[in-house]
Design an enzyme around this catalytic site. Structure first.
Site, PDB file in Angstrom:
ATOM      1  N   LYS A   1      26.404  40.667  47.734  1.00 30.13           N
ATOM      2  CA  LYS A   1      27.707  41.281  47.474  1.00 30.13           C
ATOM      3  C   LYS A   1      27.541  42.374  46.424  1.00 30.13           C
ATOM      4  O   LYS A   1      27.045  42.115  45.331  1.00 30.13           O
ATOM      5  CB  LYS A   1      28.684  40.205  46.977  1.00 30.13           C
TER       6      LYS A   1
ATOM      7  N   ASP B   1      35.585  45.284  40.723  1.00 33.95           N
ATOM      8  CA  ASP B   1      36.587  44.493  41.436  1.00 33.95           C
ATOM      9  C   ASP B   1      37.889  44.467  40.637  1.00 33.95           C
ATOM     10  O   ASP B   1      38.042  43.682  39.710  1.00 33.95           O
ATOM     11  CB  ASP B   1      36.046  43.069  41.661  1.00 33.95           C
TER      12      ASP B   1
ATOM     13  N   LYS C   1      44.121  42.145  39.556  1.00 38.06           N
ATOM     14  CA  LYS C   1      43.747  41.136  38.556  1.00 38.06           C
ATOM     15  C   LYS C   1      44.421  41.459  37.226  1.00 38.06           C
ATOM     16  O   LYS C   1      44.629  42.627  36.911  1.00 38.06           O
ATOM     17  CB  LYS C   1      42.232  41.198  38.296  1.00 38.06           C
TER      18      LYS C   1
ATOM     19  N   ASP D   1      30.323  42.630  39.405  1.00 34.28           N
ATOM     20  CA  ASP D   1      30.602  41.969  40.683  1.00 34.28           C
ATOM     21  C   ASP D   1      29.647  42.436  41.792  1.00 34.28           C
ATOM     22  O   ASP D   1      29.773  42.026  42.942  1.00 34.28           O
ATOM     23  CB  ASP D   1      32.067  42.213  41.072  1.00 34.28           C
TER      24      ASP D   1
ATOM     25  N   ASP E   1      42.045  40.160  46.506  1.00 33.53           N
ATOM     26  CA  ASP E   1      40.996  39.877  45.527  1.00 33.53           C
ATOM     27  C   ASP E   1      39.868  39.030  46.129  1.00 33.53           C
ATOM     28  O   ASP E   1      38.826  38.849  45.512  1.00 33.53           O
ATOM     29  CB  ASP E   1      41.608  39.159  44.303  1.00 33.53           C
TER      30      ASP E   1
ATOM     31  N   GLU F   1      37.795  39.880  48.195  1.00 32.91           N
ATOM     32  CA  GLU F   1      37.124  40.980  48.903  1.00 32.91           C
ATOM     33  C   GLU F   1      35.661  40.680  49.207  1.00 32.91           C
ATOM     34  O   GLU F   1      35.093  41.238  50.144  1.00 32.91           O
ATOM     35  CB  GLU F   1      37.246  42.276  48.090  1.00 32.91           C
TER      36      GLU F   1
ATOM     37  N   ARG G   1      34.161  38.000  50.312  1.00 32.20           N
ATOM     38  CA  ARG G   1      33.921  37.366  51.618  1.00 32.20           C
ATOM     39  C   ARG G   1      34.169  38.341  52.763  1.00 32.20           C
ATOM     40  O   ARG G   1      33.600  38.196  53.837  1.00 32.20           O
ATOM     41  CB  ARG G   1      34.740  36.068  51.745  1.00 32.20           C
TER      42      ARG G   1
HETATM   43  N1  BES Z   1      34.548  38.522  41.991  1.00 38.99           N
HETATM   44  C1  BES Z   1      35.558  37.531  42.050  1.00 38.99           C
HETATM   45  C2  BES Z   1      35.074  36.144  41.690  1.00 38.99           C
HETATM   46  C3  BES Z   1      34.541  35.936  40.302  1.00 38.99           C
HETATM   47  C4  BES Z   1      35.372  36.035  39.212  1.00 38.99           C
HETATM   48  C5  BES Z   1      33.219  35.575  40.125  1.00 38.99           C
HETATM   49  C6  BES Z   1      34.872  35.818  37.943  1.00 38.99           C
HETATM   50  C7  BES Z   1      32.725  35.356  38.869  1.00 38.99           C
HETATM   51  C8  BES Z   1      33.550  35.487  37.764  1.00 38.99           C
HETATM   52  C9  BES Z   1      36.147  37.448  43.462  1.00 38.99           C
HETATM   53  O1  BES Z   1      36.161  38.614  44.181  1.00 38.99           O
HETATM   54  C10 BES Z   1      37.556  36.976  43.317  1.00 38.99           C
HETATM   55  O2  BES Z   1      38.295  37.651  42.673  1.00 38.99           O
HETATM   56  N2  BES Z   1      37.896  35.845  43.904  1.00 38.99           N
HETATM   57  C11 BES Z   1      39.209  35.299  43.818  1.00 38.99           C
HETATM   58  C12 BES Z   1      39.492  34.632  45.134  1.00 38.99           C
HETATM   59  C13 BES Z   1      40.910  34.179  45.320  1.00 38.99           C
HETATM   60  C14 BES Z   1      41.862  35.350  45.309  1.00 38.99           C
HETATM   61  C15 BES Z   1      41.056  33.432  46.639  1.00 38.99           C
HETATM   62  C16 BES Z   1      39.257  34.298  42.678  1.00 38.99           C
HETATM   63  O3  BES Z   1      38.265  33.596  42.435  1.00 38.99           O
HETATM   64  O4  BES Z   1      40.282  34.239  41.998  1.00 38.99           O
HETATM   65 ZN    ZN Z   2      37.921  39.772  43.914  1.00 41.46          ZN
HETATM   66 ZN    ZN Z   3      34.761  40.074  43.603  1.00 40.67          ZN
END
Ligand code: BES
Ligand code: ZN
Ligand code: ZN
Length: 508
Positions: A261, A266, A273, A284, A343, A345, A347
């Site tokens: 990834k 992000d 966010k 990210d 968010d 993104e 996946r």
């Molecule tokens: N990049 C983030 C996940 C992340 C955050 C990894 C902090 C490590 C540290 C990812 O893209 C994300 O924002 N995921 C969301 C998914 C949710 C919206 C289903 C999350 O984890 O809040």
């Molecule tokens: Zn995200």
């Molecule tokens: Zn992310």
């Protein structure tokens, strides 16, 4: 163009003898590992032994003993004698990180390492951990301070004394890990998608990897609608999937695909966010940097098998063009996706990248991604989550973590989790509007883009960032995954083929 540093510049020199007076004088620092129950007489036989023995007599605890001495009269060589604790790989690497930090306190350029009174496995364990930690500490992370005058001298060479130990793999590993950490630390306005692609191409080229870039136009013809949904919010049209190929023999098909990834920044997208959650989101892209670093380490080790590195590179931004909840998009394998939360993104971009990597029919796919906050919630930043479509492979996956010191913990991914991703309008929901177990649901989502017949390992890099470092790594950004993967492919199984056979034999 990003100016790349000279990665892996610190040299490692081994000499079979004890340090001569001349060797000793040419060093800035000598670190000696001794047994916990070292005697005063044994210490006295070492360089600056009288001082060490005197310090030893005064030491309160002998358990995690570190004795630091300096001859005030002669050359400024500092000597540290430290006891080797009984610890597992993670604990030994952590001990090594701290001891190296003490050893580097006065900024030595030439650092000597030796053991005294240790034999066999203990000696090797101590020296390999110290060399791994010293090489990791030798990396200059990117800085943009205008005042360059106060830059302290940097460790240039390691001198390991006594019977030789195998260290070559550690150099390759440090190179791969350095590349991953350095790129991940870059500010997002410097590591733009275009700059990242160029830097990775250049680094790959220097290690005989050939690059092919799939830009937005090409991705449209490939039907990569999930990747493009995320990329459409960008200001620049520079996003895309970079593929680097390593082909050591006649084989044209890759045996292994390493997928990462690469979200440059992000913001969360339309579902923006909050400040705290966004602050560090320039990291990210770490998954793709780890895939690249692992590929370069494997190439440096001249492994005999063909592999591909796939890097999914884009930002995730807000804009009038950005994707939004309830959009329906079609991925490269024809699967339609109901967008729930912009968010999620990672996946999305991985869905297409995994599908494209799978088209080349590799025998094994490993992906790396800072995919979910919920994985951090479940494991903290000390462990990385591991998933596989071959669940009975979990023991070997976990063991590779324990043995390498880059610790991973497995999660379930049974079919029934899919009930949470059932969509009325598309083949699958991107994620559940309810929050729980998102790391598991994200892995289930990704599994839809990897054909059942290909063994697949997914690492949700919750240990990609850890304050004050982790194991042998001294920086907050850990580059977690390079060392783990080398352990898994080369040590646990001997080769990818053997790992694949084990995975195949293990059924579901
Ligand atoms: N990049 C983030 C996940 C992340 C955050 C990894 C902090 C490590 C540290 C990812 O893209 C994300 O924002 N995921 C969301 C998914 C949710 C919206 C289903 C999350 O984890 O809040
Ligand atoms: Zn995200
Ligand atoms: Zn992310």
């Amino acid at each position: 163009m990003i100016e790349l540093p000279d990665f892996g510049a610190a040299r490692v020199v081994q000499s079979a003898l004890k340090p001569s007076k001349r060797d000793f004088d040419s060093l800035d620092q000598l670190t000696i590992v001794v047994p916990k129950d070292v005697t005063a007489a044994q210490l006295r036989a070492l360089p600056q032994g009288a001082q060490l023995a005197a310090l030893h007599a005064r030491a309160k605890s002998k358990d995690e003993m570190v004795l630091t001495s300096r001859m005030s009269t002669s050359h400024a060589t500092r000597v540290i004698a430290a006891a080797l604790p009984v610890k597992d790989s993670f604990g030994t690497l952590t001990w090594a990180r701290k001891l190296i930090a003490q050893s580097l306190q006065e900024n030595p350029v030439r650092l000597g390492l030796m053991t005294s009174g240790l034999t066999g496995a203990d000696r090797e364990r101590a020296l390999r951990a110290l060399v791994a930690a010293a090489l990791a500490a030798a990396l200059d992370m990117p800085t943009f301070k205008s005042d360059k005058k106060h830059k302290s001298p940097k460790l240039r060479s390691l001198h390991v004394f006594g019977a030789p130990v195998v260290l070559e793999d550690l150099r390759a590993q440090a190179l791969g890990n350095d590349i991953a950490r350095w790129l991940t630390a870059l500010p997002p306005n410097i590591l733009t998608a275009a700059a990242y692609r160029e830097a990775a191409t250049q680094l790959g080229k220097a290690h005989s990897l050939t690059a092919e870039f799939l830009g937005e136009k090409k991705l449209e013809t490939l039907g990569a609608g999930a990747f493009l949904a995320v990329a459409q919010g960008n200001e620049q049209r520079d996003a895309g999937i970079l593929r680097l190929k390593y082909r050591p023999g006649k084989e044209t098909r890759p045996e292994v695909a390493l997928v990462g990834k690469g979200i440059i920044f992000d913001t969360g997208g339309t579902n923006l966010k909050p400040f705290k959650g966004m602050l560090d989101m320039h990291t990210d892209m770490q998954g793709s940097a780890v895939a690249l670093g692992t590929g370069i380490a494997l190439a440096e080790l001249e492994v005999p098998f063909a592999f591909d590195v796939w890097m999914a590179i884009t930002e995730n931004r807000i804009s009038g063009r950005a994707y939004k909840s309830q959009d329906v998009v079609t991925a490269a394998n024809g699967t339609t996706i109901q967008v729930i939360h912009t968010d999620a993104e990672g996946r999305m971009v991985l869905a297409d990248t995994l599908a494209l990597a799978a088209r080349e029919e590799p025998k094994l796919i490993i992906d790396y991604a800072t995919l979910t906050g919920s994985c951090v919630g479940a494991l903290t930043e000390r462990y990385t989550g591991v998933f596989s479509n071959r669940a009975s492979a979990y023991p070997v996956l976990t063991k590779a973590g324990a043995d390498s010191g880059e610790r991973v913990w497995p999660f379930p991914m049974d079919d029934d989790f899919d009930e949470s991703l059932r969509s009325d309008v598309a083949d699958i929901k991107q994620c559940s509007p309810e929050g729980s177990g998102d790391h598991i649901l994200a892995a289930r989502f990704l599994s839809r883009f990897v054909p059942r017949k290909i063994p697949w390992i997914h690492l949700d890099l919750s240990a990609g960032q850890h304050k004050e470092g982790l194991a042998h790594i001294p920086t907050e950004i850990t580059g977690f995954g390079v060392r783990y993967t080398l352990e898994l492919l080369q040590k646990q199984a001997g080769s990818p083929r053997e790992l694949i056979e084990r995975l195949a034999a293990s059924g579901r």
